[in-house]
Design an enzyme around this catalytic site. Structure first.
Site, PDB file in Angstrom:
ATOM      1  N   HIS A 305       0.844  -1.206   0.000  1.00 18.43           N
ATOM      2  CA  HIS A 305       0.000   0.000   0.000  1.00 18.43           C
ATOM      3  C   HIS A 305       0.882   1.260   0.000  1.00 18.43           C
ATOM      4  O   HIS A 305       0.682   2.173  -0.806  1.00 18.43           O
ATOM      5  CB  HIS A 305      -0.930  -0.039   1.218  1.00 18.43           C
ATOM      6  CG  HIS A 305      -1.593   1.263   1.520  1.00 18.43           C
ATOM      7  ND1 HIS A 305      -2.877   1.561   1.143  1.00 18.43           N
ATOM      8  CD2 HIS A 305      -1.136   2.371   2.160  1.00 18.43           C
ATOM      9  CE1 HIS A 305      -3.181   2.787   1.529  1.00 18.43           C
ATOM     10  NE2 HIS A 305      -2.141   3.300   2.155  1.00 18.43           N
ATOM     11  N   GLU A 306       1.876   1.283   0.898  1.00 14.28           N
ATOM     12  CA  GLU A 306       2.768   2.455   0.984  1.00 14.28           C
ATOM     13  C   GLU A 306       3.476   2.711  -0.343  1.00 14.28           C
ATOM     14  O   GLU A 306       3.614   3.847  -0.780  1.00 14.28           O
ATOM     15  CB  GLU A 306       3.819   2.263   2.088  1.00 14.28           C
ATOM     16  CG  GLU A 306       3.268   2.311   3.507  1.00 14.28           C
ATOM     17  CD  GLU A 306       2.504   3.592   3.792  1.00 14.28           C
ATOM     18  OE1 GLU A 306       2.959   4.676   3.375  1.00 14.28           O
ATOM     19  OE2 GLU A 306       1.421   3.502   4.400  1.00 14.28           O
ATOM     20  N   HIS A 309       1.528   4.591  -2.830  1.00 15.28           N
ATOM     21  CA  HIS A 309       1.650   6.055  -2.707  1.00 15.28           C
ATOM     22  C   HIS A 309       2.864   6.549  -3.488  1.00 15.28           C
ATOM     23  O   HIS A 309       2.823   7.566  -4.162  1.00 15.28           O
ATOM     24  CB  HIS A 309       1.812   6.460  -1.241  1.00 15.28           C
ATOM     25  CG  HIS A 309       0.548   6.376  -0.449  1.00 15.28           C
ATOM     26  ND1 HIS A 309      -0.621   6.956  -0.850  1.00 15.28           N
ATOM     27  CD2 HIS A 309       0.277   5.780   0.739  1.00 15.28           C
ATOM     28  CE1 HIS A 309      -1.559   6.720   0.046  1.00 15.28           C
ATOM     29  NE2 HIS A 309      -1.044   6.000   1.025  1.00 15.28           N
ATOM     30  N   GLU A 394      -5.665   7.313  -0.739  1.00 18.84           N
ATOM     31  CA  GLU A 394      -5.701   6.065   0.031  1.00 18.84           C
ATOM     32  C   GLU A 394      -6.374   4.956  -0.765  1.00 18.84           C
ATOM     33  O   GLU A 394      -5.883   3.827  -0.801  1.00 18.84           O
ATOM     34  CB  GLU A 394      -6.426   6.263   1.369  1.00 18.84           C
ATOM     35  CG  GLU A 394      -5.663   7.094   2.388  1.00 18.84           C
ATOM     36  CD  GLU A 394      -4.223   6.649   2.563  1.00 18.84           C
ATOM     37  OE1 GLU A 394      -3.979   5.432   2.672  1.00 18.84           O
ATOM     38  OE2 GLU A 394      -3.327   7.515   2.577  1.00 18.84           O
ATOM     39  N   ASP A 398      -4.604   1.495  -1.939  1.00 19.32           N
ATOM     40  CA  ASP A 398      -5.210   0.187  -1.646  1.00 19.32           C
ATOM     41  C   ASP A 398      -5.364  -0.621  -2.936  1.00 19.32           C
ATOM     42  O   ASP A 398      -5.060  -1.820  -2.979  1.00 19.32           O
ATOM     43  CB  ASP A 398      -6.592   0.361  -1.001  1.00 19.32           C
ATOM     44  CG  ASP A 398      -6.494   0.709   0.482  1.00 19.32           C
ATOM     45  OD1 ASP A 398      -5.396   0.541   1.059  1.00 19.32           O
ATOM     46  OD2 ASP A 398      -7.500   1.149   1.058  1.00 19.32           O
TER      47      ASP A 398
HETATM   48 ZN   LIG Z   1      -1.879   5.292   2.817  1.00 15.89          ZN
END
Ligand SMILES: [Zn+2]
Length: 463
Positions: A305-306, A309, A394, A398
């Site tokens: 997930h990170e 980003h 976010e 995801d």
């Molecule tokens: Zn996040």
């Protein structure tokens, strides 16, 4: 061409400055009323959220994962935190109002002016005077917040089992933060004032250049020099997790340089993971608490997930938006910088020589503080906008992890984190949009589910 644009912009700013400097505008009342309205809005939101803690059952997405006991604990913790922020908001409102009504800003300026005199410093040294003024003001406004911070860590967090800090560590943290704030903040502020002093009303481009440089340097200085003062980062030892993360980084061509574990458990039981660094050399930091709570596959999914980003360049986009906001704020400030009406309404007597010289310039720092008070209500709107954007990010991150085939692990990691952190099971929609940079967990789980189903349908069509 460029020159004519600059000239017309300049003309517009001068005209607006003229309109805004109207003695009939009672800026103090504007500030007092708008801040009361903002606080009333926040209290209303808190009360909406408080009702969520009376719900007897968890939301359906969490029902099969959370025990009755954990659910009750999460509701109790959430209720305590929301009540705390409600009371704190009211307290800060009253304090802010008292500071304005007592004309503390003006009084402190005259008092510190007296100190300048005692020290034999010429009144024309406005920047030194400004440093004295801001330091005194910060002391005045920090003292009332100490009991609140103490209560939060040692009563509220303690009661719910999250506090790992000791009184000694807490006091050291407060001292270190104050010293750092003074050591870094005061020179930056002095330079900020000097630039405006030298550039006059056309300070905006120079100040922007300076502030961007400061932000970029801080990004480099923070992890190397500041963070180690509070936490210890150790390389993640060899093992399953390390191999997994390294493989993931290699697969995504993430320029991973260092992989650290941070001793977050020293202060708190809350957990997390993040990355930082220059575009060509990145570092990943995992909280020891996260590693304790999750399996290696789950930690890997959280990092998936990170890295989403990173892949979508979210941090850079946010940084650019912050600069745009800064640019707008500074340009608006250039309209208010010499506003007599603003100064007068906060008790700066126009007859009294403000800098000790009759008719002398208004101190920039005070102009900036008063301007910020006037501007404060727009933060409410900015909050909603920024959070709308970060929520979108976010969802994208995801989705990125889901594409890496980590949906199950990410979902179970997020659920574990949610339950272990005793995050609020239910969230009021408006409260969450205002306060939270992330969508709520049920929202995220639903979005991942929808995405997987959409891909499934698409996949079948392709066949
Ligand atoms: Zn996040």
């Amino acid at each position: 061409m460029v020159a004519s644009i600059v000239d017309s912009l300049d003309g517009a700013i001068n005209h607006l400055a003229y309109l805004a400097d109207d003695p009939r505008i009672d800026y103090q009342s504007v500030v007092v009323w708008s801040s009361f309205l903002t606080t009333a809005f926040e209290v209303w939101l808190n009360r909406r959220q408080l009702r969520q803690y009376d719900k007897p059952k968890p939301p359906p997405e969490l029902a099969s994962h959370i025990s009755d006991d954990k659910f009750r604990k999460a509701q109790a913790y959430g209720r305590d935190k929301t009540r705390y922020s409600l009371f704190k908001a009211v307290f800060n409102q009253i304090l802010g109002w008292a500071i304005i009504r007592s004309r503390l800003y003006a009084k402190l300026w005259y008092v510190t002016g007296g100190w300048m005199d005692t020290l034999g410093l010429a009144p024309s040294r406005t920047i030194v005077h400004s440093m004295m003024w801001i330091s005194t003001l910060v002391v005045f406004s920090t003292i009332p917040s100490i009991p609140w911070n103490y209560y939060y860590t040692f009563v509220l967090e303690e009661k719910h089992g999250f506090n790992k800090s000791t009184l000694k560590l807490w006091i050291m943290d407060q001292i270190k933060s104050t010293v750092l704030l003074a050591a870094i903040g005061l020179p930056i502020l002095a330079a900020f004032l000097k630039i405006i002093e030298l550039a006059g009303r056309r300070f905006v481009p120079w100040l922007m250049l300076f502030l961007i440089t400061v932000q970029l340097s801080m990004q480099m200085i923070y992890p190397t020099f500041i963070q180690p003062l509070f936490n210890k980062l150790t390389p993640l030892p060899e093992g399953e997790l390390r191999t997994r993360v390294e493989n993931l980084a290699a697969k995504l061509k993430f320029p991973l340089n260092h992989l650290y574990v941070i001793d977050g458990s020293k202060r708190s039981g809350h957990s997390n993971a993040y990355f930082y660094g220059l575009p060509w050399s990145k570092h990943i930091v995992i909280y020891d608490t996260l590693m304790e709570q999750s399996s290696p596959a789950e930690v890997e999914a959280v990092l998936g997930h990170e890295l989403g980003h990173w892949s979508y360049t979210h941090p850079t986009k946010l940084l650019l938006i912050i600069q745009l906001h800064l640019l707008t704020t500074l340009t608006t400030f250039s309209i208010f910088i010499h506003n007599r009406a603003l100064f007068d309404s906060f008790g700066f007597d126009p007859q009294l020589a403000i800098t000790g010289v009759a008719g002398g310039p208004q101190p920039i720092i005070i102009g900036f503080m008063l301007f910020q008070l006037v501007l404060e209500p727009q933060d409410t709107v900015v909050n909603f906008l920024i959070h709308a954007l970060t929520r979108k990010y976010e969802y994208q991150a995801d989705e990125f992890a889901v594409k890496l085939d980590k949906k199950e692990d990410l979902a179970s990691a997020l659920i574990k984190l949610h339950i272990d952190n005793l995050s609020a099971p239910h969230n009021d929609k408006l409260y969450s949009m205002y306060h939270h940079s992330h969508p709520t967990l049920p929202e995220r789980l639903r979005a991942m589910e929808t995405y997987v189903r959409a891909v499934d349908v698409q996949g079948k069509k392709d066949l």
